[in-house]
Design an enzyme around this catalytic site. Sequence first.
Site, mmCIF file in Angstrom:
data_model
loop_
_atom_site.group_PDB
_atom_site.id
_atom_site.type_symbol
_atom_site.label_atom_id
_atom_site.label_comp_id
_atom_site.label_asym_id
_atom_site.label_seq_id
_atom_site.Cartn_x
_atom_site.Cartn_y
_atom_site.Cartn_z
ATOM 1 N N ARG A 252 0.869 -1.175 0.000
ATOM 2 C CA ARG A 252 0.000 0.000 0.000
ATOM 3 C C ARG A 252 0.905 1.223 0.000
ATOM 4 O O ARG A 252 2.086 1.144 0.364
ATOM 5 C CB ARG A 252 -0.856 0.026 1.274
ATOM 6 N N HIS A 253 0.366 2.379 -0.346
ATOM 7 C CA HIS A 253 1.126 3.627 -0.189
ATOM 8 C C HIS A 253 1.396 3.831 1.306
ATOM 9 O O HIS A 253 0.727 3.241 2.161
ATOM 10 C CB HIS A 253 0.294 4.798 -0.727
ATOM 11 N N ARG A 304 -0.224 9.779 -3.398
ATOM 12 C CA ARG A 304 0.312 8.994 -2.272
ATOM 13 C C ARG A 304 1.068 7.737 -2.726
ATOM 14 O O ARG A 304 1.986 7.294 -2.039
ATOM 15 C CB ARG A 304 -0.794 8.650 -1.272
#
Length: 559
Positions: A252-253, A304
């Site tokens: 994930r970011h 992001r």
Amino acid sequence: MVHFFKIIDRGTNAEGKEQIEVIWVDADEKDQVEDVQICVVMVGLPARGKSLIARKIVNYLKWLSINAKSFNVGTYRRTETPKPGAEFFDTNNTEGERLRRAAAEAAVTDMLQWFSTGGHVGVLDATNSTKSRRKWIKEQCEARGCQVLFVESKCEDDEIIDKNIRSVKVNSPDYKGSDPEEAVRDFMNRIRNYERVYQTIDDDEEKDLTYVKLVDVGTQVVINNIENYLQTRVIYFTMNLHITPRSIWLSRHGESMFNVSGQIGGDADLSPRGMMYAEKLPDLVSKIVPEGTKLKLWTSTMKRTIQTAQFLPYEKKEWKALDELDAGVCDGLTYPQIEAKYPADFKSRDDDKYNYRYRGGESYRDVVIRLEPIIMEMEREDNIMIVTHQAVLRCIYAYFMNIPQHRSPWMAIPLHTVIKLTPGAYGTEMEMFNAGIPAVSTYREKYGSAEMGESEGAASADLSMLADTAKTSQEPDSVPTGPAPVEKLEKAAAKAAAKLGAVGESVGELAHKLEQEIETIEDKVREQKEVIEEAVLKRRRSLEVRGKKDTDGDTLLME
Ligand code: SIN
């Protein structure tokens, strides 16, 4: 809604080769698939990646909501002969031949039975290495109205074969607990036994068959006589597959400013802790990606994910299709705000998160559809790292790990963690590497409180939840399994009942836990139903007299 290729024109080109013209169509899955049943028959010598291809076809179709199942003849054979030596596969070994034929017949019988309960694509995973075997399978399937698509994997590349042999040595149940070197020797002798009788699909003599031949991992592809859009779709998928071992790294970011404020959607920057993750990522990745690995790095188009990947020294590509699930009118709101503003929607989403579509936005089902080209591209590529968003990662993870739709939207994908997936013939291996940088928890349980926020143990709770998902997703598709899990059901029910009486738990928490217990029980019931069906079939076969006709007038398969 699912999308299909539809054949709009077909004919032959100047060289007499078949040509088709296809379009993409949006179709209700039921209308398009209901009347088609296809048996995909794998063909090829051992160590040519057949089981991996079979598993992949099934996962892919199930991920697209098409009812598919794999029938592995080796698994049926193992019920009588769990760990045979190479001599068992010598065609001069009459007992071996008898047992192998019986295993093939049992698998085909079960598959045909499964078609009669509404299955759409059954994959017969075996060598099916002779013309006579293929003819027999075709006759059995067509007599029951099923189309047959042969998928042959041919490979003469010694390096690839060697890699596959080594992977089988480590993972095949046939060699569990064996000395590794002895396993390799035996497996190579087994291959030699098959080579003596192996007949590749004959482009002249077997020209009436519908088939795709994948030569040397898709370097050359021969397609013959395809009949409909579902076959086209399976063929297109197999053309993109490769059977060489590789891994996929997912993250994930880093924590974003919206994560900190509990807002969903948006295009926020990373928080200071999210930026720490981005800075630490090159070091973490260098420790877990083997030196010299050529890696491609994909992100979404959102700030992001791009910021998270900015320090990684790999070739980068931004994909719109990797953007986060579109929350429509709820974009930028917190869960408590959504619950207050759209209470009915809030509940509907919890009731059926996979299908719930945000007003003006997307559902998980929509995300799966838009991710399909990404999956296709991932299959074509070698080692890839993807930095993207929670909902998107849930869908990608569900594809590789075979997670059912009612579970996938509820998986916890931890922040500040790299997940490594390594697909193999016997399942996908999952490993997680946490960067040790704290982050808020963005996980909300089904029917749980709308409040989320800071939680010291968030990452480790999410990590263990994901690890549990991986453990429960790896069972093979169709196997003659062990005793019925009645005791397990009873224990689960007793546990649920005990929880009902627990003090200090909120009604919401209790309801959610109960729901989870019920899901577990439902899964067990499904498993048990399959076990019973298999046992009934086995019993029926053992009672039938050799060579006689069964009640439907069909020739019995067990002889
Ligand atoms: C096996 O018994 O392992 C496979 C049988 C076959 O496909 O030939």
